[in-house]
Design a protein around this motif. Sequence first.
Motif, PDB file in Angstrom:
ATOM      1  N   THR A  69      12.419   9.812  57.222  1.00 23.44           N
ATOM      2  CA  THR A  69      13.236   9.738  56.011  1.00 23.44           C
ATOM      3  C   THR A  69      12.823  10.809  55.009  1.00 23.44           C
ATOM      4  N   PHE A  70      11.511  11.061  54.878  1.00 23.95           N
ATOM      5  CA  PHE A  70      11.065  12.159  54.018  1.00 23.95           C
ATOM      6  C   PHE A  70      11.591  13.498  54.556  1.00 23.95           C
ATOM      7  N   GLY A  71      11.576  13.665  55.868  1.00 27.81           N
ATOM      8  CA  GLY A  71      12.130  14.886  56.466  1.00 27.81           C
ATOM      9  C   GLY A  71      13.610  15.041  56.167  1.00 27.81           C
ATOM     10  N   TRP A  72      14.336  13.938  56.228  1.00 29.97           N
ATOM     11  CA  TRP A  72      15.757  13.931  55.910  1.00 29.97           C
ATOM     12  C   TRP A  72      15.970  14.320  54.449  1.00 29.97           C
ATOM     13  N   LEU A 102      22.173  13.329  43.408  1.00 29.15           N
ATOM     14  CA  LEU A 102      21.853  11.902  43.330  1.00 29.15           C
ATOM     15  C   LEU A 102      21.587  11.324  44.710  1.00 29.15           C
ATOM     16  N   GLU A 103      22.331  11.740  45.708  1.00 30.75           N
ATOM     17  CA  GLU A 103      22.094  11.267  47.070  1.00 30.75           C
ATOM     18  C   GLU A 103      20.746  11.747  47.595  1.00 30.75           C
ATOM     19  N   THR A 104      20.342  12.962  47.222  1.00 29.06           N
ATOM     20  CA  THR A 104      19.032  13.474  47.621  1.00 29.06           C
ATOM     21  C   THR A 104      17.922  12.661  46.966  1.00 29.06           C
ATOM     22  N   ILE A 105      18.076  12.385  45.682  1.00 27.61           N
ATOM     23  CA  ILE A 105      17.096  11.548  44.979  1.00 27.61           C
ATOM     24  C   ILE A 105      17.027  10.174  45.637  1.00 27.61           C
ATOM     25  N   ASP A 106      18.180   9.629  45.967  1.00 22.09           N
ATOM     26  CA  ASP A 106      18.241   8.324  46.610  1.00 22.09           C
ATOM     27  C   ASP A 106      17.505   8.325  47.945  1.00 22.09           C
ATOM     28  N   THR A 107      17.635   9.377  48.707  1.00 22.91           N
ATOM     29  CA  THR A 107      16.948   9.469  49.997  1.00 22.91           C
ATOM     30  C   THR A 107      15.434   9.492  49.797  1.00 22.91           C
TER      31      THR A 107
END
Length: 145
Positions: free
Chosen positions: A26-29, A56-61
């Motif tokens: 998930t961190f890689g994603w 925002l989606e990147t922060i969410d990930t």
Amino acid sequence: MRHVLNRSGLVVQVAVLGLFVTTVGTFGWAIARTVQLIGNLLDGGFADDQLLIDLLETIDTYLIAVVQLIFVIGLYELFIGDLDVPDWLEVHSLDDLKKSLIDSLIVVLAVKGIEKLVAAKEPLDALYSSTAIAVMVAAFTWFRS
């Protein structure tokens, strides 16, 4: 039976390892999303509102990856052994782990809510999304206490 239960810690170790691998993934994603976001910025995408949603989606990930990490650390501390972690991350019971997880989920929900508000085309869609998220946050907050 006692011998089997004494060995059950191995099952938790497998679970912790599996969750750790998914956390790293998930961190890689999230890092891949960051690279894509920067590429879009450099290509002049800063003038597009979609870039805000992408941010925002990147922060969410990243938040989801952090939630996973907190859960992995908590499971490790509860069932395997102590780790050298800050006081706020120490887990002494399943209740502590539950509270950390719920606190993190509330933040993730808040970010998701902002994403939905920014992406909403119709005011009624924004209202429905905001209401649903507010109900979930209230339920999590009640469950946490």
